[in-house]
Enzyme design. Structure first.
Site, short mmCIF file in Angstrom:
data_model
loop_
_atom_site.label_atom_id
_atom_site.label_comp_id
_atom_site.label_asym_id
_atom_site.label_seq_id
_atom_site.Cartn_x
_atom_site.Cartn_y
_atom_site.Cartn_z
N ASP A 248 32.42 49.36 -27.72
CA ASP A 248 31.55 48.74 -27.08
C ASP A 248 31.96 47.31 -27.66
OD1 ASP A 248 29.20 48.68 -29.32
OD2 ASP A 248 28.52 46.98 -27.73
N HIS B 22 37.53 44.79 -12.23
CA HIS B 22 39.16 44.52 -13.22
C HIS B 22 39.39 43.83 -14.08
CE1 HIS B 22 43.25 43.40 -13.84
NE2 HIS B 22 42.71 42.63 -13.92
N ASP C 55 20.74 50.29 -28.35
CA ASP C 55 20.98 49.88 -29.78
C ASP C 55 19.88 50.05 -30.23
OD1 ASP C 55 21.49 46.62 -29.44
OD2 ASP C 55 20.14 47.75 -28.83
N CYS D 275 47.87 47.50 -10.79
CA CYS D 275 47.12 47.61 -10.85
C CYS D 275 46.03 48.22 -9.73
CB CYS D 275 45.86 46.15 -11.60
SG CYS D 275 43.80 46.67 -11.98
N CYS E 197 42.18 44.59 -6.70
CA CYS E 197 43.84 44.11 -6.83
C CYS E 197 44.49 44.27 -5.88
CB CYS E 197 44.75 44.81 -8.17
SG CYS E 197 44.22 43.76 -9.75
N CYS F 32 43.16 48.99 -8.92
CA CYS F 32 41.36 48.45 -9.10
C CYS F 32 41.44 47.68 -7.45
CB CYS F 32 40.97 47.33 -10.01
SG CYS F 32 41.51 45.73 -9.99
C1 LIG Z 1 24.85 49.35 -30.78
C2 LIG Z 1 24.13 49.32 -32.21
O1 LIG Z 1 23.48 48.01 -32.60
C3 LIG Z 1 22.16 48.22 -32.74
O2 LIG Z 1 21.61 48.74 -33.45
N1 LIG Z 1 23.00 47.47 -34.77
C4 LIG Z 1 23.85 46.95 -34.79
N2 LIG Z 1 24.18 46.33 -33.60
C5 LIG Z 1 25.42 45.52 -34.08
C6 LIG Z 1 26.34 44.81 -33.01
C7 LIG Z 1 27.50 44.44 -32.72
N3 LIG Z 1 28.46 43.78 -32.27
C8 LIG Z 1 28.95 42.75 -33.38
N4 LIG Z 1 30.28 42.65 -32.57
C9 LIG Z 1 30.55 41.79 -30.99
N5 LIG Z 1 29.48 44.04 -34.18
C10 LIG Z 1 27.86 44.23 -34.55
C11 LIG Z 1 27.10 44.72 -35.58
C12 LIG Z 1 26.09 45.41 -35.22
C13 LIG Z 1 25.53 45.24 -36.76
O3 LIG Z 1 25.92 46.40 -37.49
N6 LIG Z 1 24.28 46.32 -36.39
ZN LIG Z 2 43.07 44.90 -10.96
#
Ligand SMILES: CCOC(=O)Nc1nc2cc3nc(NC)[nH]c3cc2c(=O)[nH]1
Ligand SMILES: [Zn+2]
Length: 370
Positions: free
Chosen positions: A264, A333, A91, A302, A307, A304
């Site tokens: 993710d 798990h 990210d 399960c 389990c 895994c």
């Molecule tokens: C995974 C890429 O993340 C980024 O570079 N920017 C970004 N990350 C987010 C991660 C987030 N996690 C959640 N909820 C747990 N909401 C998210 C939003 C962004 C986002 O707008 N922008």
């Molecule tokens: Zn399991």
């Protein structure tokens, strides 16, 4: 160049195949375990592989602060550093800077913040975020964006979205790693017209994939679903669609139903460390006294590692004793549960039976025919 093909459809749900420039195949819809500090907490890369993980997340913000992107590059890049030779998506750190860093100031040029580790001052520009990801050598890099909190006024959302688009332009023009794809991130909070304007602007710039940002940031579930309902069909058909930070098993099912390919979330790994375990009929909290003499596995059937070998009583004992093995067995798990859920979803979409699979999924969770 990142190859992506939709190999089957079932309603809006898509079954696809991603091949990274390094030649790693990722079957979609896919769940990406989060490996914040160059590790999916408590598991070895071999264990991740045997769970069937094909792509994991690395956090730019964390690795920039510690051990440093140049150091990882000197040591051969993130894949070699952590001995993970399948795919990695990093990210941009945008979210962490907004959610972790102490004091931060957003300017047009970039974001000034203090490290949550030692309070040192930093300034990250979109170009810096791309340079860090180039040094890390991930297969997919994310644009540096501004994650919009919830709720915000429409003016704030528009201002923030326009900045994210200007930053995306700067990210696109930045030098990226060999074999590195770049995804744009659609912002615009809960305003459908802003979301669509953002998407159009990002498509003008051109990205290998498109992520939906600023969801799962505290908005009601139905708000998240209605934003997706309206936006997902507008995302380019032939490119991967990534819903960031999502979510619970139900969120994954609904996200796939609305046309999302990649997810993710820290939930399976973080909940494991807190003793919250996923099963087909819902969650169980392993420290609950009702498990003290329970010789059953977390979930009967399960397959895994945990389990197949251990009882709920033993896992409760380890957790209460704060034994390190508790975190490992719970994580094995929970990740198995998430990765198996996605494998079942892929099979159902491919067979054109996703709706009936989805009905069974909810029946089992509401204590139906378990
Ligand atoms: C995974 C890429 O993340 C980024 O570079 N920017 C970004 N990350 C987010 C991660 C987030 N996690 C959640 N909820 C747990 N909401 C998210 C939003 C962004 C986002 O707008 N922008
Ligand atoms: Zn399991």
């Amino acid at each position: 160049m990142l190859e992506f093909r939709v190999v089957a459809r079932d309603g809006r749900a898509r079954r696809g195949r991603l091949v990274t420039a390094r030649g790693v195949t990722v079957e979609t819809p896919v769940f990406m375990p989060v490996g914040t500090q160059a590790t999916v907490k408590s598991l070895s890369p071999d264990e991740l592989e045997s769970l069937g993980a094909s792509i994991i997340l690395g956090n730019t913000y964390h690795l920039y602060l510690r051990p440093g992107a140049e150091r990882v590059a000197r040591l051969g890049g993130l894949h070699r550093f952590m001995a993970w030779h399948r795919a990695i998506l990093t990210d941009s750190g945008g979210f962490q800077v907004f959610s972790l860093a102490r004091t931060r100031a957003v300017e047009e040029e970039g974001v000034r913040f203090q490290s949550h580790i030692d309070g040192s001052s930093h300034f990250i520009r979109p170009e810096t975020a791309m340079e860090i990801q180039r040094l890390l050598g991930s297969d997919i890099a994310m644009c540096f964006d501004e994650c919009t909190p919830y709720p915000v006024t429409r003016d704030y959302a528009e201002e923030s979205m326009r900045r994210t688009v200007r930053w995306a332009e700067r990210c696109r023009r930045s030098r990226t790693g060999d074999h590195q794809a770049v995804f744009g991130i659609v912002q615009g909070s809960v305003f459908a017209d802003l979301r669509k304007a953002c998407l159009e602007a990002l498509q003008e710039i051109g990205f290998e994939g498109y992520a939906v940002g600023s969801l799962s940031v505290g908005e009601p579930k139905e708000t998240m679903l209605s934003v997706l309902e309206e936006l997902a069909p507008c995302l380019p058909e032939e490119r991967p669609r990534y819903l960031m930070g999502v979510g619970t098993p139900e969120d994954l099912v609904e996200g796939v139903r609305l046309g999302i390919d990649m997810f993710d979330c820290v939930m399976p790994t973080r909940n494991a460390r807190n003793g919250a375990l996923f099963t087909s009929s819902g969650n169980l909290q392993i420290k609950n006294s009702r498990f003290a003499d329970d010789s059953e596995p977390i979930e009967r059937g399960c397959t895994c590692y945990t389990c197949r070998r251990f009882s709920r009583a033993y896992l409760r004992h380890l957790f209460l004793a704060r034994e390190l093995l508790a975190y490992r067995l719970n994580t094995l798990h929970n990740l198995h549960y998430y990765l198996k859920l996605m494998a079942d979803i892929r099979n159902a979409v491919e067979a054109g039976s996703f709706e009936s699979w989805r009905k069974d999924f909810y029946e089992r969770r509401s204590g139906g025919s378990s």
